[in-house]
Design an enzyme around this catalytic site. Structure first.
Site, PDB file in Angstrom:
ATOM      1  N   GLY A 144       0.590  -0.921  -0.125  1.00 29.74           N
ATOM      2  CA  GLY A 144      -0.176  -0.499   0.000  1.00 29.74           C
ATOM      3  C   GLY A 144       0.865   1.153  -0.132  1.00 29.74           C
ATOM      4  O   GLY A 144       2.113   1.086  -0.595  1.00 29.74           O
ATOM      5  N   ALA A 145       0.563   2.570   0.214  1.00 30.95           N
ATOM      6  CA  ALA A 145       0.688   3.646   0.018  1.00 30.95           C
ATOM      7  C   ALA A 145       1.671   3.906  -0.936  1.00 30.95           C
ATOM      8  O   ALA A 145       2.502   4.426  -0.977  1.00 30.95           O
ATOM      9  CB  ALA A 145       2.218   3.738   1.304  1.00 30.95           C
ATOM     10  N   LEU A 146       0.623   3.428  -2.046  1.00 29.43           N
ATOM     11  CA  LEU A 146       0.908   3.529  -3.152  1.00 29.43           C
ATOM     12  C   LEU A 146       1.583   5.220  -3.798  1.00 29.43           C
ATOM     13  O   LEU A 146       0.879   5.816  -3.590  1.00 29.43           O
ATOM     14  CB  LEU A 146      -0.184   3.630  -4.242  1.00 29.43           C
ATOM     15  CG  LEU A 146      -0.984   1.767  -3.946  1.00 29.43           C
ATOM     16  CD1 LEU A 146      -2.088   1.640  -4.973  1.00 29.43           C
ATOM     17  CD2 LEU A 146       0.143   0.735  -3.700  1.00 29.43           C
ATOM     18  N   GLY A 174       6.278   4.568  -8.903  1.00 31.64           N
ATOM     19  CA  GLY A 174       6.825   3.635  -8.312  1.00 31.64           C
ATOM     20  C   GLY A 174       5.666   2.586  -9.060  1.00 31.64           C
ATOM     21  O   GLY A 174       5.201   1.776  -9.239  1.00 31.64           O
ATOM     22  N   HIS A 175       4.635   2.649  -7.429  1.00 30.01           N
ATOM     23  CA  HIS A 175       3.789   1.154  -7.567  1.00 30.01           C
ATOM     24  C   HIS A 175       3.211   1.302  -8.965  1.00 30.01           C
ATOM     25  O   HIS A 175       2.284   0.679  -9.590  1.00 30.01           O
ATOM     26  CB  HIS A 175       2.684   1.076  -6.348  1.00 30.01           C
ATOM     27  CG  HIS A 175       3.428   0.865  -5.033  1.00 30.01           C
ATOM     28  ND1 HIS A 175       3.616   2.031  -4.183  1.00 30.01           N
ATOM     29  CD2 HIS A 175       4.475  -0.107  -4.906  1.00 30.01           C
ATOM     30  CE1 HIS A 175       4.385   1.806  -3.051  1.00 30.01           C
ATOM     31  NE2 HIS A 175       4.645   0.261  -2.899  1.00 30.01           N
ATOM     32  N   VAL A 224      11.471   4.060 -10.839  1.00 28.67           N
ATOM     33  CA  VAL A 224      10.502   5.494 -11.016  1.00 28.67           C
ATOM     34  C   VAL A 224      11.122   6.184 -10.311  1.00 28.67           C
ATOM     35  O   VAL A 224      11.004   6.057  -8.581  1.00 28.67           O
ATOM     36  CB  VAL A 224       9.381   5.515 -10.528  1.00 28.67           C
ATOM     37  CG1 VAL A 224       8.450   6.991 -10.897  1.00 28.67           C
ATOM     38  CG2 VAL A 224       8.528   4.838 -12.110  1.00 28.67           C
ATOM     39  N   GLY A 240       9.684  -4.406  -8.598  1.00 34.70           N
ATOM     40  CA  GLY A 240      10.113  -3.234  -9.447  1.00 34.70           C
ATOM     41  C   GLY A 240      11.903  -3.625  -8.877  1.00 34.70           C
ATOM     42  O   GLY A 240      12.027  -4.242  -7.952  1.00 34.70           O
TER      43      GLY A 240
END
Ligand code: PAF
Length: 307
Positions: A49-51, A54-55, A194, A165
């Site tokens: 979570g805490a997207l 990058g996610h 990213v 990633g």
């Protein structure tokens, strides 16, 4: 607003897209089973979570490669050490669901701890060697926690592909090794890191940086890139890494856990460029521990050393 087996997190946005959220293994299997019966391929993007962007790049890769995309959201307690930030870890499921819905992801799997680790659960997956060095040395138990939860997610969702990633490069290698060793029928896809405009790799823990620390943080990427350039040009890896550590300390980092040049597959130390290599680093800025890595581009010209 839970209704029936799953509920919809509605997105505030012009297209009013929504994403279904399921919380149990039985539900996620039923949804994935229906996709398969309809002939779709399935991608899984495991997250805590805490997207951030990058996610979202991982989700975009899954959407491009698979017919359906399931994103898991589980802040996995077993990969946090006793002194780490499990309680403080940023959580905002509604905002995460809205971001995923806006991208067009198909399903959010957000199990609770009791669903992932029911009473009596004792089995662990560990990946010795790759999982013992670098992050594994500084965060004992971390990769056993990661490998165990990812193995469970892969067996719960049974995707065709799973996306991770390169930002967490060692984690990517550990997961690839585990999937190979356990014959888990999934293809692991790697997505490039990213970065913010100033080079800082996006990470949920960047939220912990004060304004002054945030200003100093891009020195990590600058430094490992400079080390990679020097090593690609023929410099001694150990000496150059030590020089890089000095640069980080000068830039305001309080401590460097490691800055090292490693074989890109085995993570064994390398002396000089020759085989594919990676510069990996972890360093502390105040309360935040930042990690990053870059490839050593063999054959690149040696850059000049900043003072
Ligand atoms: O990279 C992460 O966010 C986590 O380590 C993962 C892969 C979701 C496992 O909890």
């Amino acid at each position: 607003m839970i209704s029936g087996a799953w509920y919809k997190a509605t997105v505030a946005g012009p297209d009013d897209r929504s994403i279904d959220t399921v919380r149990t293994v039985a539900e996620v299997r039923a949804r994935v089973g229906a996709w398969r019966a309809a002939g779709d391929t399935v991608g899984l993007v495991p997250t805590m979570g805490a997207l951030h962007e990058g996610h979202l790049s991982l989700v975009r890769l899954s959407l491009a490669r698979a017919g359906r995309t399931c994103v898991s959201l589980f802040v996995n307690p077993t990969q946090f050490g006793p002194d780490e930030d499990l309680r403080a870890y940023p959580r905002d499921e509604a905002a995460d669901a809205a971001r995923l819905a806006a991208l067009g992801a198909d399903l959010l799997f957000a199990p609770g701890t009791g669903e992932m680790y029911p009473p009596g659960d004792v089995t662990e997956v560990s990946v010795p060697g790759l999982g013992d060095c670098l992050e594994g040395e500084h965060r004992p138990g971390f990769f056993t926690g990661v490998a165990t939860v990812v193995a469970k997610l892969l067996m719960q969702v049974r995707p065709d592909i799973a996306v991770f990633g390169e930002k967490d490069y060692q984690q990517l290698l550990v997961i690839k090794r585990m999937v190979k060793d356990l014959d888990i029928p999934v293809r692991i896809e790697a997505a490039p890191t990213v970065r913010e405009a100033d080079g800082l790799a996006m990470a949920s823990r960047n939220a912990y940086l004060s304004a002054a620390e945030r200003a100093a943080a891009p020195a990590l990427f600058r430094t490992i890139s400079a080390v990679a350039g020097q090593v690609a040009g023929g410099a001694d890896a150990g000496e150059t890494a030590a020089w890089g550590e000095g640069l980080l300390l000068k830039a305001g980092f309080a401590r460097v856990d490691y800055l090292t040049v490693r074989d890109a597959e085995t993570l064994e130390p390398v002396d000089r460029a020759g085989r594919p290599a990676r510069v990996l680093a972890a360093a502390w800025l105040g309360e935040a521990r930042l990690i990053d890595n870059v490839a050593v581009q063999a054959g690149a010209r040696k850059g000049h050393r900043p003072a």
